[in-house]
Design a protein around this motif. Sequence first.
Motif, PDB file in Angstrom:
ATOM      1  N   ARG A  53      60.555  27.230  11.691  1.00  0.00           N
ATOM      2  CA  ARG A  53      59.212  27.455  12.821  1.00  0.00           C
ATOM      3  C   ARG A  53      59.879  26.931  14.266  1.00  0.00           C
ATOM      4  O   ARG A  53      60.693  25.345  13.875  1.00  0.00           O
ATOM      5  N   GLN A 276      52.821  37.771   2.510  1.00  0.00           N
ATOM      6  CA  GLN A 276      53.193  37.083   3.750  1.00  0.00           C
ATOM      7  C   GLN A 276      52.116  38.106   4.604  1.00  0.00           C
ATOM      8  O   GLN A 276      51.287  37.360   6.090  1.00  0.00           O
ATOM      9  N   ASP A 314      52.585  32.498   0.253  1.00  0.00           N
ATOM     10  CA  ASP A 314      52.826  32.219   2.290  1.00  0.00           C
ATOM     11  C   ASP A 314      52.162  33.805   2.938  1.00  0.00           C
ATOM     12  O   ASP A 314      52.274  34.645   2.317  1.00  0.00           O
ATOM     13  N   SER A 348      56.297  32.820  14.232  1.00  0.00           N
ATOM     14  CA  SER A 348      56.563  32.221  15.548  1.00  0.00           C
ATOM     15  C   SER A 348      57.818  32.828  15.865  1.00  0.00           C
ATOM     16  O   SER A 348      58.885  32.660  14.860  1.00  0.00           O
TER      17      SER A 348
HETATM   18  N1  5AD Z   1      56.964  32.424  11.818  1.00  0.00           N
HETATM   19  C1  5AD Z   1      55.683  32.159  10.995  1.00  0.00           C
HETATM   20  N2  5AD Z   1      56.034  31.579   9.124  1.00  0.00           N
HETATM   21  C2  5AD Z   1      57.557  32.163   8.902  1.00  0.00           C
HETATM   22  N3  5AD Z   1      57.943  31.798   8.200  1.00  0.00           N
HETATM   23  C3  5AD Z   1      59.499  32.287   7.715  1.00  0.00           C
HETATM   24  N4  5AD Z   1      59.301  32.144   9.126  1.00  0.00           N
HETATM   25  C4  5AD Z   1      58.534  32.162   9.831  1.00  0.00           C
HETATM   26  C5  5AD Z   1      58.353  32.423  11.583  1.00  0.00           C
HETATM   27  N5  5AD Z   1      58.940  33.031  12.039  1.00  0.00           N
HETATM   28  C6  5AD Z   1      56.933  30.972   7.436  1.00  0.00           C
HETATM   29  C7  5AD Z   1      57.090  32.183   5.669  1.00  0.00           C
HETATM   30  C8  5AD Z   1      57.764  32.014   4.873  1.00  0.00           C
HETATM   31  C9  5AD Z   1      56.800  29.937   4.630  1.00  0.00           C
HETATM   32  C10 5AD Z   1      58.583  29.329   4.299  1.00  0.00           C
HETATM   33  O1  5AD Z   1      58.363  30.003   5.895  1.00  0.00           O
HETATM   34  O2  5AD Z   1      55.493  32.088   5.804  1.00  0.00           O
HETATM   35  O3  5AD Z   1      57.344  32.186   3.264  1.00  0.00           O
END
Ligand code: 5AD
Length: 467
Positions: A53, A276, A314, A348
């Motif tokens: 992020r 997610q 997550d 993000s």
């Molecule tokens: N924005 C926000 N959260 C993210 N993750 C991965 N990429 C992004 C992003 N661009 C989160 C997801 C993943 C964790 C390791 O980080 O939830 O499972």
Amino acid sequence: MKTPRKLHIKSYGCQMNVYDAQRMVDTLAREGFVETARAEDADLVILNTCHIREKASEKVYSELGRMRLAKEEAARDGREMRIAVAGCVAQAEGEEIIHRAPAVDIVVGPQSYHHLPQLLARAERDGKAIETEFPTEDKFTFLAEPKPAAIRARGVSAFVTVQEGCDKFCTFCVVPYTRGAEVSRPVEKIVDDVKRLADNGVRELTLIGQNVNAYHGEGPDGRSWALGKLLHRLADVPGIARLRYSTSHPRDVDDSLISAHRDLPAVMPFVHLPVQSGSDRILAAMNRKHTVREYHDAIERFRKARQDIAFSSDFIVGFPGESKQDFAATLALVTQIGYAAAYSFKYSPRPGTPAAEMQETVSAADMDERLVRLQELIDSQQSAFNRAAIGTTVDVLFERAARNPGQIVGRTAYLQPAHVMASPDIIGEILPVKIKSLERYSLLGELASPEFSRGTAPAASSVSIGA
Ligand code: 5AD
Ligand code: SF4
């Protein structure tokens, strides 16, 4: 004898970065480096970075500002300090890092850090050294093995990389670009690593990979082995009492993994299974390759195999196009599943990912509000899960002396920290603990077998265990 050079290493982000940092320490130890906790004293500083992020990614630049001052201070004392940026920011930004932070000497991606000794020599000779290719060779064959003393100092719970990279291409995620294509390590190499760890006191393993249950390493029979089969093999290694794995994708939950949970007491009944979002529309836009129904089905299969299983996950809030209804569906999913823990993040946008081009962005205010609501719900589930342990007797693997004198801290099957008054002799043992109370996220209890509680002297050593 040559005085050893000093290495200071700081890791950000995921468990694999913690593991990679240890392998860098082992490999540079072979070159005569010893670790120092103070960056100011170091001849080489490595920042092992995270790009997942924007916030994580930007942290490195503020740290580099501080390191530049330390480097200038060292130069005034007539010492040369070199600064290396490793990890996923190094992979994603490459040379750009040196433009933004000219004090940096070395940039090295996560697939090439076995070349650190050569890159250091090149930086000493030419000023700068950058390597962000994905080499064809397997870095693990070039990395130094950890010395027995290093394994012991790192404690009774260890990470082992079994798989790296990801082919899933979720539209928000940088991992397929920074860690590369999905690769599994051969079974026998993992077994060798695990035997060495077990011989030096490790009792608990967490097998790590960006998509760990897509594992398909070559077995000793020349065939491709799934994660479940690997878990069966590792459960046979003498000394290994607990097995965990992280992070899994719901799509790759196969029968071998389910049977490992059913048949192997060493496989802990706690699974991190990110979802997610609870909305099919958003899951499709994220390219998650599964529906909400399929996620519930995967959870059910685990539950059938082991009734005491618990889950973490997550979540991303505010993915482009996420409506009020989509977010309500996420809350509904959390309510239905009931998690023991979960991480949630505001979306993000990451440069180079498909979602970064999506126009229907969610306002910052809506994202903030959704994150708070989701975290409140998750917190209430986590507290309820932890409170349910009070009055029960649970197995705890003791890891280290706690900050409070006389207390030893360990973890339950569900990774809850549990504290007891006891002798440091119990470190490395799995013992039943009667849980008496809960303090924030920590359980407090008493050893169920009192012969272990004799000593109350504070232990001098404190091993640090990864995230
Ligand atoms: N924005 C926000 N959260 C993210 N993750 C991965 N990429 C992004 C992003 N661009 C989160 C997801 C993943 C964790 C390791 O980080 O939830 O499972
Ligand atoms: Fe990233 Fe995980 Fe999706 Fe792979 S499966 S792209 S690591 S979020």
